[in-house]
Design a protein around this motif. Structure first.
Motif, mmCIF file in Angstrom:
data_model
loop_
_atom_site.group_PDB
_atom_site.id
_atom_site.type_symbol
_atom_site.label_atom_id
_atom_site.label_comp_id
_atom_site.label_asym_id
_atom_site.label_seq_id
_atom_site.Cartn_x
_atom_site.Cartn_y
_atom_site.Cartn_z
ATOM 1 N N ARG A 38 21.295 -22.524 5.567
ATOM 2 C CA ARG A 38 20.774 -22.341 6.913
ATOM 3 C C ARG A 38 19.549 -21.434 6.868
ATOM 4 N NH1 ARG A 38 25.562 -18.684 9.770
ATOM 5 N NH2 ARG A 38 24.911 -16.655 8.921
ATOM 6 N N GLN A 39 18.729 -21.586 7.889
ATOM 7 C CA GLN A 39 17.507 -20.783 7.940
ATOM 8 C C GLN A 39 17.084 -20.546 9.374
ATOM 9 O OE1 GLN A 39 14.123 -22.492 5.875
ATOM 10 N NE2 GLN A 39 13.261 -20.461 5.501
ATOM 11 N N VAL A 40 16.798 -19.314 9.654
ATOM 12 C CA VAL A 40 16.166 -18.938 10.910
ATOM 13 C C VAL A 40 14.666 -18.915 10.652
ATOM 14 C CG1 VAL A 40 15.901 -17.121 12.626
ATOM 15 C CG2 VAL A 40 18.153 -17.573 11.620
ATOM 16 N N PRO A 41 13.870 -19.541 11.506
ATOM 17 C CA PRO A 41 12.418 -19.545 11.285
ATOM 18 C C PRO A 41 11.880 -18.141 11.035
ATOM 19 C CG PRO A 41 12.968 -21.044 13.044
ATOM 20 C CD PRO A 41 14.247 -20.331 12.688
ATOM 21 N N GLY A 42 11.109 -18.017 9.964
ATOM 22 C CA GLY A 42 10.535 -16.728 9.621
ATOM 23 C C GLY A 42 11.411 -15.882 8.719
ATOM 24 N N ARG A 45 15.895 -18.565 3.701
ATOM 25 C CA ARG A 45 16.993 -19.537 3.717
ATOM 26 C C ARG A 45 18.197 -18.943 3.017
ATOM 27 N NH1 ARG A 45 15.223 -24.589 0.610
ATOM 28 N NH2 ARG A 45 15.368 -23.083 -1.098
ATOM 29 N N GLU A 46 19.388 -19.171 3.574
ATOM 30 C CA GLU A 46 20.579 -18.611 2.948
ATOM 31 C C GLU A 46 21.646 -19.671 2.720
ATOM 32 O OE1 GLU A 46 22.194 -15.456 5.324
ATOM 33 O OE2 GLU A 46 22.323 -16.679 7.133
ATOM 34 N N PHE A 47 22.356 -19.475 1.661
ATOM 35 C CA PHE A 47 23.453 -20.368 1.268
ATOM 36 C C PHE A 47 24.623 -20.192 2.221
ATOM 37 C CE2 PHE A 47 26.302 -22.631 -1.437
ATOM 38 C CZ PHE A 47 27.487 -21.918 -1.437
ATOM 39 N N TYR A 59 31.861 -20.433 -0.913
ATOM 40 C CA TYR A 59 31.392 -20.023 0.401
ATOM 41 C C TYR A 59 30.606 -18.722 0.329
ATOM 42 C CZ TYR A 59 34.672 -23.384 2.417
ATOM 43 O OH TYR A 59 35.343 -24.536 2.763
ATOM 44 N N ALA A 60 29.684 -18.576 1.268
ATOM 45 C CA ALA A 60 29.050 -17.286 1.475
ATOM 46 C C ALA A 60 30.071 -16.358 2.118
ATOM 47 C CB ALA A 60 27.838 -17.441 2.377
ATOM 48 N N GLY A 107 19.130 -22.091 -3.829
ATOM 49 C CA GLY A 107 18.528 -23.264 -3.230
ATOM 50 C C GLY A 107 17.527 -23.965 -4.134
ATOM 51 N N ARG A 108 16.849 -23.192 -4.972
ATOM 52 C CA ARG A 108 15.823 -23.786 -5.847
ATOM 53 C C ARG A 108 16.417 -24.737 -6.867
ATOM 54 N NH1 ARG A 108 15.880 -21.086 -10.734
ATOM 55 N NH2 ARG A 108 17.148 -19.188 -10.743
ATOM 56 N N LEU A 109 17.753 -24.699 -7.062
ATOM 57 C CA LEU A 109 18.410 -25.561 -8.046
ATOM 58 C C LEU A 109 18.944 -26.846 -7.425
ATOM 59 C CD1 LEU A 109 20.285 -22.884 -10.173
ATOM 60 C CD2 LEU A 109 18.072 -23.967 -10.608
ATOM 61 N N TYR A 110 18.669 -27.060 -6.151
ATOM 62 C CA TYR A 110 19.091 -28.301 -5.506
ATOM 63 C C TYR A 110 17.952 -29.306 -5.526
ATOM 64 C CZ TYR A 110 23.503 -26.284 -4.216
ATOM 65 O OH TYR A 110 24.749 -25.742 -4.284
ATOM 66 N N ASP A 111 18.317 -30.557 -5.732
ATOM 67 C CA ASP A 111 17.332 -31.611 -5.959
ATOM 68 C C ASP A 111 16.895 -32.323 -4.685
ATOM 69 O OD1 ASP A 111 19.604 -32.019 -8.497
ATOM 70 O OD2 ASP A 111 17.520 -31.511 -8.960
ATOM 71 N N TYR A 112 17.760 -32.391 -3.716
ATOM 72 C CA TYR A 112 17.487 -33.166 -2.500
ATOM 73 C C TYR A 112 17.877 -32.362 -1.263
ATOM 74 C CZ TYR A 112 17.718 -36.689 -6.166
ATOM 75 O OH TYR A 112 17.540 -37.383 -7.320
ATOM 76 N N TRP A 113 17.098 -32.567 -0.198
ATOM 77 C CA TRP A 113 17.314 -31.839 1.054
ATOM 78 C C TRP A 113 17.189 -32.762 2.247
ATOM 79 C CZ3 TRP A 113 18.449 -26.618 1.282
ATOM 80 C CH2 TRP A 113 18.347 -25.915 0.073
#
Length: 123
Positions: A38-42, A45-47, A59-60, A107-113
Motif C-alpha cells: 500500500r502507498q499513500v501519495p507522497g 510504499r509499504e508491504f 504479514y506486516a 517491493g523491488r523484488l517483485y516482478d509484476y504490479w
C-alpha cells in the motif's frame, strides 16, 4: 508476462471491512508469490501481506490479526480481507507478483504490479 487487476476498494467507516481481489492472467498463477502493498501519495510504499505457492503467509506487524491474505489458484485470484479498518489504513493498495521462491517484504523484488485500488477509511 503477468497482468494483475485489483478490485474491491472503496470508502468504509472505521471499524468496517473490505475485501480486495487481484485477478492474474498471463502466467502460471499457482507458482507465483502474491503480495499486497500500500502507498499513500507522497509516502513510501509499504508491504502489507504475502502468500506463497504453498499457502504460507507473511504479514506486516501493523495488520496482524486484522487482515488475512488468501489465494484461489483455480480462479487465479488473491484476496486481502481487511477487518477492523482504521483511518490510517487509507491508501492505494497494490497487488504484486514474484516468480522467486521465497516471500519477501521488498517491493523491488517483485516482478509484476497491478494499477492499484483506493481504500479510504473515514473516522
Amino acid at each position: 508476462q503477468v497482468q494483475l487487476v485489483e478490485s474491491g476498494g472503496g470508502l468504509v467507516q472505521a471499524g468496517g471491512s473490505l475485501r480486495l481481489s487481484c485477478a492474474a492472467s498471463g502466467g502460471t498463477f499457482s507458482r507465483l508469490i502474491m503480495s499486497w502493498f500500500r502507498q499513500v501519495p507522497g509516502e513510501v510504499r509499504e508491504f502489507v501481506a504475502a502468500i506463497n505457492r504453498s499457502g504460507n503467509t507473511l504479514y506486516a506487524d501493523f495488520v496482524k490479526g486484522r487482515f488475512t491474505i488468501s489465494r484461489d489458484n483455480a480462479k487465479n485470484t488473491v484476496y486481502l480481507q481487511m477487518n477492523s479498518l482504521k483511518p490510517e489504513d487509507t491508501a492505494i493498495y497494490y497487488c504484486a507478483a514474484s516468480e522467486r521462491v521465497l516471500m519477501t517484504r521488498e517491493g523491488r523484488l517483485y516482478d509484476y504490479w497491478g494499477q492499484g485500488t483506493q481504500v479510504t477509511v473515514s473516522s
